[in-house]
Design a protein around this motif. Structure first.
Motif, short mmCIF file in Angstrom:
data_model
loop_
_atom_site.label_atom_id
_atom_site.label_comp_id
_atom_site.label_asym_id
_atom_site.label_seq_id
_atom_site.Cartn_x
_atom_site.Cartn_y
_atom_site.Cartn_z
N TYR A 8 0.85 -1.20 0.00
CA TYR A 8 0.00 0.00 0.00
C TYR A 8 0.88 1.25 0.00
N LYS A 9 0.56 2.20 -0.87
CA LYS A 9 1.31 3.45 -0.93
C LYS A 9 0.45 4.65 -0.56
N SER A 10 -0.76 4.72 -1.13
CA SER A 10 -1.62 5.87 -0.91
C SER A 10 -3.07 5.47 -1.15
N GLY A 11 -3.98 6.19 -0.49
CA GLY A 11 -5.40 5.92 -0.67
C GLY A 11 -5.98 6.54 -1.92
N GLU A 12 -5.15 7.25 -2.69
CA GLU A 12 -5.65 7.96 -3.87
C GLU A 12 -6.32 7.03 -4.87
N LYS A 13 -5.75 5.86 -5.11
CA LYS A 13 -6.28 4.92 -6.10
C LYS A 13 -7.58 4.25 -5.62
N PHE A 14 -7.89 4.38 -4.32
CA PHE A 14 -9.08 3.74 -3.77
C PHE A 14 -10.24 4.72 -3.56
N LYS A 15 -10.11 5.92 -4.11
CA LYS A 15 -11.16 6.93 -3.95
C LYS A 15 -12.51 6.39 -4.39
N GLY A 16 -13.52 6.55 -3.52
CA GLY A 16 -14.87 6.12 -3.84
C GLY A 16 -15.13 4.64 -3.61
N GLN A 17 -14.15 3.90 -3.18
CA GLN A 17 -14.30 2.46 -2.98
C GLN A 17 -14.65 2.12 -1.53
N ASN A 18 -15.29 0.97 -1.36
CA ASN A 18 -15.46 0.37 -0.04
C ASN A 18 -14.25 -0.55 0.19
N VAL A 19 -13.41 -0.17 1.14
CA VAL A 19 -12.15 -0.89 1.36
C VAL A 19 -12.17 -1.53 2.74
N LEU A 20 -11.88 -2.81 2.78
CA LEU A 20 -11.76 -3.51 4.05
C LEU A 20 -10.30 -3.54 4.47
N VAL A 21 -10.02 -3.05 5.67
CA VAL A 21 -8.67 -3.09 6.23
C VAL A 21 -8.66 -4.16 7.32
N VAL A 22 -7.88 -5.20 7.12
CA VAL A 22 -7.83 -6.31 8.07
C VAL A 22 -6.66 -6.07 9.02
N GLY A 23 -6.98 -5.71 10.26
CA GLY A 23 -5.94 -5.41 11.24
C GLY A 23 -6.11 -4.03 11.84
N CYS A 24 -5.84 -3.92 13.15
CA CYS A 24 -6.08 -2.64 13.84
C CYS A 24 -4.87 -2.18 14.63
N GLY A 25 -3.68 -2.58 14.18
CA GLY A 25 -2.47 -2.06 14.80
C GLY A 25 -2.15 -0.69 14.25
N ASN A 26 -0.93 -0.23 14.46
CA ASN A 26 -0.56 1.11 13.97
C ASN A 26 -0.71 1.21 12.45
N SER A 27 -0.32 0.15 11.72
CA SER A 27 -0.46 0.18 10.26
C SER A 27 -1.93 0.20 9.85
#
Length: 424
Positions: free
Chosen positions: A182-201
């Motif tokens: 992962y580099k930036s959220g720019e490419k995911f604009k408007g998407q429903n994104v699931l992030v698996v994990g709740c640590g610092n990353s």
């Protein structure tokens, strides 16, 4: 010495692969830990060789870190031995600034790693008293072998990405990446994104996605400590360090949790349940780092980041949670952490455990037997790595200077060991 033994190899055919005798310790890994050890050895006047599988130093930072990443702790707790950060750097240097610091550090101490050289195996030869380290190098994967008196393992806690086996993920159909990609959220604009994990990353990726107008849902399966990065303009970590000098661990834990409640409020109503064990105790015993909040919690409170429970299974473009709820998902980011890769190449079971970490806890996990050392496995960040590096360099430097007091005897011993090695 290296040329002599290389000629013995070529003329008499003792080995099928090319090899060389290292004049000093061999350091595996050119991240911050390896660089710190090399710099301290340079100060001791001890020659060394650094091997790095990537084509650059600090490949985790240069190749596998997202763009918005900054050091989570103040710079004075992250500097390597002998060299502080530049005064004009902010308290929390950016990814770019940290890489600049490391490159300048390597140049200052004349550290020139052998890049694109991947260690395949390392084992200790009891007969000769040397380590035999086999590598493949370059695009043609040519085999090579290093023979050394001292081996420093500096591949670190985060050498390999952890990718969990989740039911149905192969049938999901959308983009699935690890946080290391992962580099930036720019490419995911408007998407429903699931992030698996709740640590610092996981928290920071979710924040970045929300800031780029994506709709992130963050999976929180277990309890997690969330602390403010700062309290009244003072680093929470720095406050903890100061308190630990005067107060017992249980009391420092209690004070940190009270401060977190005062600054962040009750986070459990947002799906973030705190562990029963205090943040520092959990860090010391389990190696689990508390999350230092830099804005994600506000996004959670506002609803810009959704907190969801564990995953039951994926299907085509959809996700079913353990509570029966179903979500439409476009992409998945696995913020599921990293692991040590030491067990895959180091043929040794006394010093390192099966999880790739030294068996002895900090501060005693830096030295094994037979000239084996570990740096950067303390679970205490860059300050822990620096402490290891200083200890290792002093220990090797002492042995090196002792051996070099009688150079003739040392040369005879090396010849004898070479003859012993040539018998394999």
């Amino acid at each position: 010495m290296e040329n002599l033994f290389r000629l013995v190899d070529q003329d008499q055919g003792f080995f099928q692969r090319k090899w060389t005798l290292v004049n000093g310790p061999l350091i595996v890994g050119a991240g911050p830990s390896g660089l710190a050890t090399a710099a301290c050895l340079r100060e001791q006047g001890v020659p060394f060789v650094v091997l790095e599988r990537a084509e650059c130093i600090a490949s985790l930072w240069q190749k596998r870190a997202y763009d918005r990443l900054k050091l989570h702790l103040p710079k004075q707790f992250c500097q390597l031995p002998k060299v502080p950060f530049p005064e004009d750097f902010p308290e929390y240097p950016t990814k770019k600034q940290f890489i600049e610091y490391l490159e300048s550090y390597a140049k200052r101490f004349d550290i020139n790693p052998k890049f694109n050289e991947c260690v395949q195996s390392a084992r200790y030869d009891e007969t000769s008293g040397f380590w035999r380290v086999k590598t493949v190098r370059g695009s043609n994967k040519a085999e090579f072998e290093y023979i050394c008196r001292w081996l420093v393992v500096a591949t670190g806690e985060n050498a390999e990405s952890v990718v969990p086996d989740i039911d149905g993920l192969a049938d999901f159909g959308g983009e699935v990446i690890h946080a290391s990609e992962y580099k930036s959220g720019e490419k995911f604009k408007g998407q429903n994104v699931l992030v698996v994990g709740c640590g610092n990353s996981g928290m920071e990726v979710s924040l970045d996605l929300a800031n780029h107008n994506a709709s992130p849902s963050m999976v929180v399966r277990s309890s997690v400590h969330v602390l403010p990065r700062e309290v009244l303009g003072k680093s929470t970590f720095e406050l903890a360090v100061l308190m630990m000098k005067w107060l017992p661990l249980w009391l420092v834990n209690m004070i940190l949790l009270i401060l977190a409640w005062l600054v962040l409020g009750n986070i459990e109503k947002y799906g973030l349940k705190r562990p029963l064990m205090g943040p520092l105790e959990l860090k010391n015993s389990k190696g689990k780092t508390p999350v230092l909040d830099i804005g994600a919690l506000e996004k959670i409170k506002s609803g810009d980041i959704q907190v969801v429970p564990g995953i039951k299974r994926f299907s085509r473009g959809r996700l079913e949670l353990v509570n029966g709820e179903k979500l439409d998902v476009d992409s998945v980011v696995l913020a599921t952490g990293y692991r040590s890769n030491v067990p895959s190449w180091l043929q040794e079971g006394e010093f390192f455990s099966k999880n790739g970490f030294p068996k002895a806890p900090f501060p005693n996990g830096w030295k094994g037997k037979g000239g084996l050392y570990a740096v950067g496995f303390t679970r205490r960040g860059l300050s822990g790595a620096s402490s290891d590096a200083i200890n290792i360099a002093q220990d090797i430097g002492k042995a090196w200077k002792q051996e070099n007091k009688q150079p003739k005897k040392r040369t005879i011993a090396c010849h004898r060991r070479c003859i012993s090695l040539s018998q394999f």
